[in-house]
Motif scaffolding. Structure first.
Motif, PDB file in Angstrom:
ATOM      1  N   PRO A  66       0.849  -1.178   0.026  1.00 55.01           N
ATOM      2  CA  PRO A  66       0.018  -0.065  -0.029  1.00 55.01           C
ATOM      3  C   PRO A  66       0.899   1.262   0.033  1.00 55.01           C
ATOM      4  O   PRO A  66       0.633   2.101  -0.539  1.00 55.01           O
ATOM      5  CB  PRO A  66      -0.671  -0.001   1.345  1.00 55.01           C
ATOM      6  N   PHE A  67       2.124   1.032   0.611  1.00 50.96           N
ATOM      7  CA  PHE A  67       2.878   2.245   0.636  1.00 50.96           C
ATOM      8  C   PHE A  67       3.609   2.682  -0.595  1.00 50.96           C
ATOM      9  O   PHE A  67       4.049   3.805  -0.902  1.00 50.96           O
ATOM     10  CB  PHE A  67       3.725   2.221   2.104  1.00 50.96           C
ATOM     11  N   TYR A  69       2.390   2.146  -3.467  1.00 51.35           N
ATOM     12  CA  TYR A  69       1.438   2.357  -4.198  1.00 51.35           C
ATOM     13  C   TYR A  69       1.291   4.040  -4.126  1.00 51.35           C
ATOM     14  O   TYR A  69       0.978   4.729  -5.067  1.00 51.35           O
ATOM     15  CB  TYR A  69      -0.071   1.643  -3.747  1.00 51.35           C
ATOM     16  N   ALA A  70       0.997   4.383  -2.367  1.00 48.79           N
ATOM     17  CA  ALA A  70       0.908   5.692  -2.226  1.00 48.79           C
ATOM     18  C   ALA A  70       1.938   6.566  -2.712  1.00 48.79           C
ATOM     19  O   ALA A  70       1.811   7.623  -3.354  1.00 48.79           O
ATOM     20  CB  ALA A  70       0.520   5.886  -0.883  1.00 48.79           C
ATOM     21  N   GLU A  71       3.223   6.129  -2.731  1.00 49.41           N
ATOM     22  CA  GLU A  71       4.418   6.770  -3.168  1.00 49.41           C
ATOM     23  C   GLU A  71       4.479   6.986  -4.562  1.00 49.41           C
ATOM     24  O   GLU A  71       5.199   7.830  -5.235  1.00 49.41           O
ATOM     25  CB  GLU A  71       5.633   6.319  -2.763  1.00 49.41           C
ATOM     26  N   LEU A  73       1.898   7.288  -6.401  1.00 47.38           N
ATOM     27  CA  LEU A  73       0.822   8.161  -7.171  1.00 47.38           C
ATOM     28  C   LEU A  73       1.335   9.615  -7.332  1.00 47.38           C
ATOM     29  O   LEU A  73       2.198  10.249  -6.531  1.00 47.38           O
ATOM     30  CB  LEU A  73      -0.318   8.159  -6.101  1.00 47.38           C
ATOM     31  N   GLU A 139      -5.807   0.430   3.676  1.00 42.78           N
ATOM     32  CA  GLU A 139      -4.374   1.070   4.043  1.00 42.78           C
ATOM     33  C   GLU A 139      -3.954   2.026   2.857  1.00 42.78           C
ATOM     34  O   GLU A 139      -3.450   3.006   2.812  1.00 42.78           O
ATOM     35  CB  GLU A 139      -3.504  -0.131   4.371  1.00 42.78           C
ATOM     36  N   CYS A 140      -4.348   1.463   1.527  1.00 39.05           N
ATOM     37  CA  CYS A 140      -3.885   2.242   0.254  1.00 39.05           C
ATOM     38  C   CYS A 140      -4.560   3.482   0.236  1.00 39.05           C
ATOM     39  O   CYS A 140      -3.996   4.603  -0.215  1.00 39.05           O
ATOM     40  CB  CYS A 140      -4.484   1.274  -0.978  1.00 39.05           C
ATOM     41  N   ALA A 141      -5.903   3.495   0.718  1.00 40.62           N
ATOM     42  CA  ALA A 141      -6.743   4.797   0.527  1.00 40.62           C
ATOM     43  C   ALA A 141      -6.145   5.786   1.448  1.00 40.62           C
ATOM     44  O   ALA A 141      -5.852   7.051   0.897  1.00 40.62           O
ATOM     45  CB  ALA A 141      -8.134   4.568   0.584  1.00 40.62           C
ATOM     46  N   ALA A 143      -3.220   6.067   2.923  1.00 42.75           N
ATOM     47  CA  ALA A 143      -1.794   6.309   2.548  1.00 42.75           C
ATOM     48  C   ALA A 143      -1.727   7.214   1.224  1.00 42.75           C
ATOM     49  O   ALA A 143      -1.114   7.917   1.423  1.00 42.75           O
ATOM     50  CB  ALA A 143      -1.013   5.012   2.058  1.00 42.75           C
ATOM     51  N   ALA A 144      -2.860   7.024   0.349  1.00 41.04           N
ATOM     52  CA  ALA A 144      -2.809   7.794  -0.597  1.00 41.04           C
ATOM     53  C   ALA A 144      -3.262   9.304  -0.232  1.00 41.04           C
ATOM     54  O   ALA A 144      -2.685  10.297  -0.973  1.00 41.04           O
ATOM     55  CB  ALA A 144      -3.926   7.406  -1.861  1.00 41.04           C
ATOM     56  N   SER A 147      -0.241  10.787   0.941  1.00 43.41           N
ATOM     57  CA  SER A 147       0.946  11.099  -0.123  1.00 43.41           C
ATOM     58  C   SER A 147       0.264  12.469  -0.727  1.00 43.41           C
ATOM     59  O   SER A 147       1.062  13.401  -1.164  1.00 43.41           O
ATOM     60  CB  SER A 147       0.730  10.138  -1.184  1.00 43.41           C
TER      61      SER A 147
END
Length: 337
Positions: A66-67, A69-71, A73, A139-141, A143-144, A147
């Motif tokens: 998830p992190f 992914y966020a980084e 974006l 967690e993705c949501a 973390a996004a 970000s």
């Protein structure tokens, strides 16, 4: 069921580190690797398929997915919304815009900004955590969001704390490294807790004139996204709430921003009833869980809003003419052919 924009899916696959080929992962949710990326307001994938994909990409041990992914974006990935987030007067206004226009990105996301001592918390509401992929999607949501705040501010924004409703993973080191604060699990909310100083911070590109232009565009996109059938909206709201028990008509109406009476009237205008839609949502959720997970039947019963396994078994046999065990076994035999 709700849905998730395909660019989210593609980004998840892009940052994966597992052995499966990206084209195979995309094909598992009906996407082609060589197709042009669709817009954030365009094509979507069923939420349960999204959760299953995350589980395949992460495997058993990739708790940092998830992190990454966020980084990966970028605010520009979100089109007009991304620029509107960066040009708000304060980060608090950035969060308000995210709450208002999140439907442009995904109809599984719903945020609320709640006052608390020393600041505010941004809650992620209405999303289940009934399986590992759903928990990691939450967690993705969050973390996004962090970000996006960091990109808007141009500095390393650090929350006061972060909390998740799901149980803790084997290691929380990636969570703490990304957020830079304490991360709690088995909590009351999926939330980012932000101090007042962060809420008041001004984004680097704050621009009232450009914001007004962008918000007009977003209002149009939001109206088009909300224009889908009310039946589909109700089915998605019921399905997302089932892990916490079957929701009442009043609860669903509240989530959709209308009175129970208005919901009843508008469904009748579409030739539908709340009870029929709720039953269909439970059946679809049960069939998906039996076909795509190895959850014990007692867990499937709980996740589809039943008080016990026997009540679930009776209902499932009434719907399909098969017991849940027979339905699952038939699916396994078909897959082995």
């Amino acid at each position: 069921m709700g849905s998730v924009g395909t660019p989210v899916i593609r980004r998840i696959v892009q940052v994966g580190r597992g052995p499966e080929r990206p084209e195979d992962l995309l094909a598992s949710v009906g996407l082609r690797a060589d197709a042009p990326a669709s817009s954030w307001a365009g094509e979507s994938v069923d939420a349960e398929a999204y959760y299953g994909l995350i589980e395949r990409v992460a495997g058993a041990d990739d708790h940092a997915l998830p992190f990454r992914y966020a980084e990966a974006l970028r605010a520009d990935d979100f089109g007009a919304l991304g620029l509107a987030l960066k040009t708000a007067q304060t980060l608090g206004v950035t969060l308000q815009r995210l709450m208002r226009y999140i439907l442009v990105l995904s109809d599984t996301l719903e945020y609320a900004l709640v006052e608390e001592p020393g600041g505010q918390r941004l809650e992620l509401n209405g999303r289940p955590h009934h399986r590992r992929g759903a928990a990691m999607a939450n967690e993705c949501a969050l973390a996004a969001v962090v970000s996006m705040l960091r990109q808007a501010a141009g500095v390393h924004v650090r929350p006061q704390a972060v909390s998740f409703r799901h149980p803790p993973p084997p290691t929380a080191t990636p969570h703490q490294a990304f957020f830079g604060c304490d991360v709690a699990f088995d909590a009351a909310h999926d939330a980012i807790h932000l101090p007042a100083a962060v809420i008041a911070q001004q984004p680097r590109l704050a621009d009232a004139g450009l914001s007004a232009y962008l918000l007009a565009q977003l209002d149009d996109l939001r109206a088009r996204a909300a224009d889908r059938s009310l039946v589909a909206q109700v089915r998605g709201a019921v399905a997302d709430a089932l892990p916490d028990g079957q929701p009442s008509k009043t609860q669903v109406a509240r989530r959709l921003g209308m009175s129970e009476r208005t919901l009843h009237r508008r469904l009748a205008d579409e030739g539908a009833s709340f009870q029929t839609i709720a039953t269909q949502a439970r059946r679809e959720a049960a069939e998906a869980l039996l076909a795509t997970t190895e959850h014990p039947l007692a867990d499937v019963a709980f996740l589809t809003g039943f008080a016990d396994q026997s009540a679930f078994t009776r209902a499932f046999k009434r719907w399909t003419g098969q017991t849940p065990t027979a339905y699952r076994a038939a699916g396994v035999r078909a897959a082995d052919r």
